[in-house]
Design an enzyme around this catalytic site. Sequence first.
Site, PDB file in Angstrom:
ATOM      1  N   GLU A   1       0.743  -1.105   0.081  1.00 31.23           N
ATOM      2  CA  GLU A   1       0.143   0.059   0.059  1.00 31.23           C
ATOM      3  C   GLU A   1       0.682   1.515  -0.005  1.00 31.23           C
ATOM      4  O   GLU A   1       0.501   2.116  -0.764  1.00 31.23           O
ATOM      5  CB  GLU A   1      -1.106   0.069   1.222  1.00 31.23           C
TER       6      GLU A   1
ATOM      7  N   ALA B   1       5.861 -35.858 -12.624  1.00 33.08           N
ATOM      8  CA  ALA B   1       6.113 -35.729 -14.234  1.00 33.08           C
ATOM      9  C   ALA B   1       5.770 -37.319 -14.372  1.00 33.08           C
ATOM     10  O   ALA B   1       6.561 -38.214 -14.068  1.00 33.08           O
ATOM     11  CB  ALA B   1       7.522 -35.455 -14.812  1.00 33.08           C
TER      12      ALA B   1
ATOM     13  N   ARG C   1       9.548 -24.569  -7.277  1.00 32.69           N
ATOM     14  CA  ARG C   1      10.419 -24.551  -6.202  1.00 32.69           C
ATOM     15  C   ARG C   1      10.840 -23.436  -5.566  1.00 32.69           C
ATOM     16  O   ARG C   1      10.748 -23.233  -4.363  1.00 32.69           O
ATOM     17  CB  ARG C   1      11.601 -25.197  -6.344  1.00 32.69           C
TER      18      ARG C   1
HETATM   19  N1  NDP Z   1       8.987 -38.736 -12.409  1.00 32.33           N
HETATM   20  C1  NDP Z   1       8.901 -38.021 -11.351  1.00 32.33           C
HETATM   21  O1  NDP Z   1       8.237 -37.017 -11.213  1.00 32.33           O
HETATM   22  C2  NDP Z   1       9.624 -38.611 -10.116  1.00 32.33           C
HETATM   23  C3  NDP Z   1      10.197 -39.837 -10.362  1.00 32.33           C
HETATM   24  N2  NDP Z   1      10.735 -40.257  -9.200  1.00 32.33           N
HETATM   25  C4  NDP Z   1      11.142 -41.925  -9.426  1.00 32.33           C
HETATM   26  O2  NDP Z   1      10.568 -42.668  -8.602  1.00 32.33           O
HETATM   27  C5  NDP Z   1      11.318 -43.887  -7.934  1.00 32.33           C
HETATM   28  C6  NDP Z   1      11.306 -43.770  -6.426  1.00 32.33           C
HETATM   29  O3  NDP Z   1      10.053 -44.055  -6.244  1.00 32.33           O
HETATM   30  P1  NDP Z   1       9.630 -44.433  -4.533  1.00 32.33           P
HETATM   31  O4  NDP Z   1      10.439 -45.387  -4.038  1.00 32.33           O
HETATM   32  O5  NDP Z   1       8.180 -44.571  -4.375  1.00 32.33           O
HETATM   33  O6  NDP Z   1      10.571 -43.076  -3.769  1.00 32.33           O
HETATM   34  P2  NDP Z   1      10.046 -41.909  -2.539  1.00 32.33           P
HETATM   35  O7  NDP Z   1      10.771 -40.956  -2.866  1.00 32.33           O
HETATM   36  O8  NDP Z   1       8.573 -42.104  -2.156  1.00 32.33           O
HETATM   37  O9  NDP Z   1      10.815 -42.899  -1.409  1.00 32.33           O
HETATM   38  C7  NDP Z   1      10.285 -43.837  -0.650  1.00 32.33           C
HETATM   39  C8  NDP Z   1      11.112 -43.922   0.631  1.00 32.33           C
HETATM   40  O10 NDP Z   1      10.566 -42.838   1.400  1.00 32.33           O
HETATM   41  C9  NDP Z   1      10.966 -42.976   2.765  1.00 32.33           C
HETATM   42  N3  NDP Z   1       9.762 -42.791   3.689  1.00 32.33           N
HETATM   43  C10 NDP Z   1       9.994 -42.169   4.912  1.00 32.33           C
HETATM   44  N4  NDP Z   1       8.957 -42.181   5.601  1.00 32.33           N
HETATM   45  C11 NDP Z   1       7.884 -42.752   4.898  1.00 32.33           C
HETATM   46  C12 NDP Z   1       6.522 -43.041   5.017  1.00 32.33           C
HETATM   47  N5  NDP Z   1       5.967 -42.596   6.153  1.00 32.33           N
HETATM   48  N6  NDP Z   1       5.955 -43.487   3.963  1.00 32.33           N
HETATM   49  C13 NDP Z   1       6.707 -43.941   2.767  1.00 32.33           C
HETATM   50  N7  NDP Z   1       8.004 -43.740   2.545  1.00 32.33           N
HETATM   51  C14 NDP Z   1       8.646 -43.195   3.602  1.00 32.33           C
HETATM   52  C15 NDP Z   1      11.503 -44.385   2.842  1.00 32.33           C
HETATM   53  O11 NDP Z   1      12.817 -44.248   2.877  1.00 32.33           O
HETATM   54  P3  NDP Z   1      13.964 -45.305   3.155  1.00 32.33           P
HETATM   55  O12 NDP Z   1      13.872 -46.499   2.311  1.00 32.33           O
HETATM   56  O13 NDP Z   1      15.091 -44.518   3.051  1.00 32.33           O
HETATM   57  O14 NDP Z   1      13.818 -45.549   4.831  1.00 32.33           O
HETATM   58  C16 NDP Z   1      10.875 -45.229   1.338  1.00 32.33           C
HETATM   59  O15 NDP Z   1      11.675 -46.132   1.155  1.00 32.33           O
HETATM   60  C17 NDP Z   1      12.814 -43.626  -8.643  1.00 32.33           C
HETATM   61  O16 NDP Z   1      12.650 -44.394  -9.853  1.00 32.33           O
HETATM   62  C18 NDP Z   1      12.534 -41.805  -9.197  1.00 32.33           C
HETATM   63  O17 NDP Z   1      13.433 -41.913 -10.318  1.00 32.33           O
HETATM   64  C19 NDP Z   1      10.843 -40.017  -8.027  1.00 32.33           C
HETATM   65  C20 NDP Z   1      10.245 -38.579  -7.899  1.00 32.33           C
HETATM   66  C21 NDP Z   1       9.696 -37.929  -8.939  1.00 32.33           C
HETATM   67  N1  AOF Z   2      12.032 -37.349 -13.852  1.00 30.49           N
HETATM   68  C1  AOF Z   2      11.705 -35.970 -13.462  1.00 30.49           C
HETATM   69  C2  AOF Z   2      11.479 -35.443 -12.225  1.00 30.49           C
HETATM   70  N2  AOF Z   2      12.146 -35.977 -11.237  1.00 30.49           N
HETATM   71  C3  AOF Z   2      12.387 -35.149 -10.004  1.00 30.49           C
HETATM   72  O1  AOF Z   2      13.069 -34.186 -10.025  1.00 30.49           O
HETATM   73  C4  AOF Z   2      14.249 -34.458  -9.266  1.00 30.49           C
HETATM   74  C5  AOF Z   2      15.625 -34.262  -9.848  1.00 30.49           C
HETATM   75  O2  AOF Z   2      15.670 -32.870  -9.601  1.00 30.49           O
HETATM   76  P1  AOF Z   2      17.133 -32.052  -9.899  1.00 30.49           P
HETATM   77  O3  AOF Z   2      18.306 -32.890  -9.573  1.00 30.49           O
HETATM   78  O4  AOF Z   2      17.109 -30.717  -9.101  1.00 30.49           O
HETATM   79  O5  AOF Z   2      17.036 -31.789 -11.413  1.00 30.49           O
HETATM   80  C6  AOF Z   2      13.997 -36.050  -8.928  1.00 30.49           C
HETATM   81  O6  AOF Z   2      14.810 -36.409  -7.856  1.00 30.49           O
HETATM   82  C7  AOF Z   2      12.766 -35.947  -8.870  1.00 30.49           C
HETATM   83  O7  AOF Z   2      12.093 -35.700  -7.721  1.00 30.49           O
HETATM   84  N3  AOF Z   2      10.896 -34.165 -12.193  1.00 30.49           N
HETATM   85  C8  AOF Z   2      10.539 -33.637 -13.354  1.00 30.49           C
HETATM   86  O8  AOF Z   2       9.907 -32.252 -13.393  1.00 30.49           O
HETATM   87  N4  AOF Z   2      10.458 -34.167 -14.626  1.00 30.49           N
HETATM   88  C9  AOF Z   2      10.963 -35.442 -14.664  1.00 30.49           C
HETATM   89  O9  AOF Z   2      11.056 -35.928 -15.793  1.00 30.49           O
END
Ligand code: NDP
Ligand code: AOF
Length: 588
Positions: A75, A186, A216
């Site tokens: 403002e 994604a 972010r």
């Molecule tokens: N395309 C995309 O946008 C994205 C893709 N990915 C992909 O997804 C895959 C990983 O998926 P995902 O295994 O589901 O990974 P997450 O990021 O969901 O990680 C799961 C882990 O989170 C931790 N955790 C802690 N507390 C909890 C809770 N209360 N509930 C559940 N998890 C908990 C555990 O870690 P710990 O085992 O250490 O105890 C668990 O193993 C990879 O291949 C990655 O490349 C990931 C993010 C984004």
């Molecule tokens: N694969 C995938 C994503 N993946 C997410 O982005 C993270 C990587 O971030 P950075 O290392 O900062 O570039 C990765 O760990 C996961 O959380 N994000 C997206 O927008 N598009 C994509 O295809």
Amino acid sequence: MVVSLNVCCYSSPRPFLLCKVAAEDATFIKRAAQLADKSAGFTSPHPNFGCIIATPSGKIAGEGFLYAQGTKPAELLAVEVAGESSRGSTAYLNMEPGDCHGDHTAVSALVQAGVSRVVIGIRHPLSHLQGNAVRALRSQGLQVDVLQEDLKSKIFEEARKACLLVNAPLIHRAASRVPFSLLKYAMTLDGKIAASSGHAAWISSRESRNRVFELRGRSDAIIVGGNTLRRDNPRLTARHGGGHMPVRIVMTQTLDLPEEANLWDISDVPTIVVTQRGARRSFQKLLASKGVEVVEFDILNPREVMEYFHDRGYLCILWECGGTLAASAISAGVIHKVFAFVAPKIIGGKNAPSPVGELGMVEMSQALDFIDVCYEQVGPDMLISGFLQPIPDLTPIIPSGDETFAIDPSISPYESSIIFFYKTWDPYGAFSNFSPHPIQMPDSNGGYLMWASVEHYYQANKFIGVNDPAAKDCIEKIKSAKSPEEAARMGRSMQRQRPDLVRSDWEDVKIDIMYKALRCKFSIYPHLNSMLLSTAGSILVEASPHDRFWGGGREGEGLNYLGRLLMKLRSEFLGESSTSSESPCLAL
Ligand SMILES: NC(=O)C1=CN([C@@H]2O[C@H](COP(=O)(O)OP(=O)(O)OC[C@H]3O[C@@H](n4cnc5c(N)ncnc54)[C@H](OP(=O)(O)O)[C@@H]3O)[C@@H](O)[C@H]2O)C=CC1
Ligand SMILES: Nc1c(N[C@@H]2O[C@H](COP(=O)(O)O)[C@@H](O)[C@H]2O)[nH]c(=O)[nH]c1=O
């Protein structure tokens, strides 16, 4: 009779001119909301504020937005730009300012600049600040119009929505006591977030990933699960050149994480690891030596973690985890909004991960529906976003200006005392629908029917007029229910189980039906009428923690329609004074 609690305040003999004013008000408020959005991420955990100064001829003379917390109010910036044109102008604010004491506040800036009218999109959502600035401005002689309180018309709905959206994180945070959480992922067109191998770089396009950097930049923190860290070794930085860098959070139960990882480099941004109490103490020491903060939880789940970060002052969190943690966060009810980037690609793979893991749902009817869905093309991808939880209304228990002024023009809704009632044994428990006061209401044959309580009548009305023997049976059962509780139970469960038996206009007529029943109840029992009138000047709130429509809700997030109707009745009874009015029921 239809009870309308929304009266258009632009009811004057010159409707065309007034419509023009209303349209201008709505346009400028939307512009103020747009401006406010410019600072998202920088002001956290404070609201985003924007201000427009418009001259009487409708020209914008100045604009401003709060750049970051601790900087000049929007403002003040706007009136500085407008200079002398501020005198006699109208200021448009997306939100009521939170500061009104001191020389450099929003309020003093507007007053000193000579602004004569202030239009405000929404009240401040924090209860200890709500109403302060409105009151301060009014006490200085400025006309203050708050959307949907003082300016009521359809035209303002969109403008008010824009104001709610621009501060949705703050409003959600205030209502739910956890930061506003956005889940972003994604995925390919066949619903995978990685190949079966776990490789995910990249699914979405460069344009989409740039968009993620912006997301972010608007957040206080980015959170991933342990698996995403192990698999992707992400950086999770905002690389769009926007300035604000969110903290990185890793959630891991096992703490079985690599000794070297991009997130352990904290030269630009801190990393916090949240884990189970007692997990790998030696690794905790290693992380500490790298400057990574470790926080232990007795129970590591998304809700506990979010409550913790709420208490640390975080406003907005971006979840970039995989499906395992995403499912856990959705189940815990901490995800408010989803951003899904859908890439025109197919990767296939029976075991390729998907964005959300097990939620325990077995029928499509259990699927979570999105609210306010947006579709946008970003490069070759489609971005679909929407809310999983509606933006809470934090100001509903306040009655409209009309209602309050009708009772006592000297009181402000924000200064009045509040009388809560809920159970029938409470001091004002007789206001409850469950109070044992039979009412006699007109029936469809021109006669009158006796109902054991307002609740009996209200519940039965859900099924009245439906041409189905089951509906008629239901009405009879509710009518003879032994208690109001039983009537409520029957009405609600039948509504859930057999929605086809509920009259199609129920949502449109239910307030009117309740009003008529209440009017009857408070007309025929003199002691109830006196009790209602004795509350004049106070806000009436049904303190039901469960009912967000008729009651005030657990945290005041409910719409409190029962309280509102009682206040409306009270003001009508006061207005009617000695003249007797026609009542829709018979005296008992
Ligand atoms: N395309 C995309 O946008 C994205 C893709 N990915 C992909 O997804 C895959 C990983 O998926 P995902 O295994 O589901 O990974 P997450 O990021 O969901 O990680 C799961 C882990 O989170 C931790 N955790 C802690 N507390 C909890 C809770 N209360 N509930 C559940 N998890 C908990 C555990 O870690 P710990 O085992 O250490 O105890 C668990 O193993 C990879 O291949 C990655 O490349 C990931 C993010 C984004
Ligand atoms: N694969 C995938 C994503 N993946 C997410 O982005 C993270 C990587 O971030 P950075 O290392 O900062 O570039 C990765 O760990 C996961 O959380 N994000 C997206 O927008 N598009 C994509 O295809």
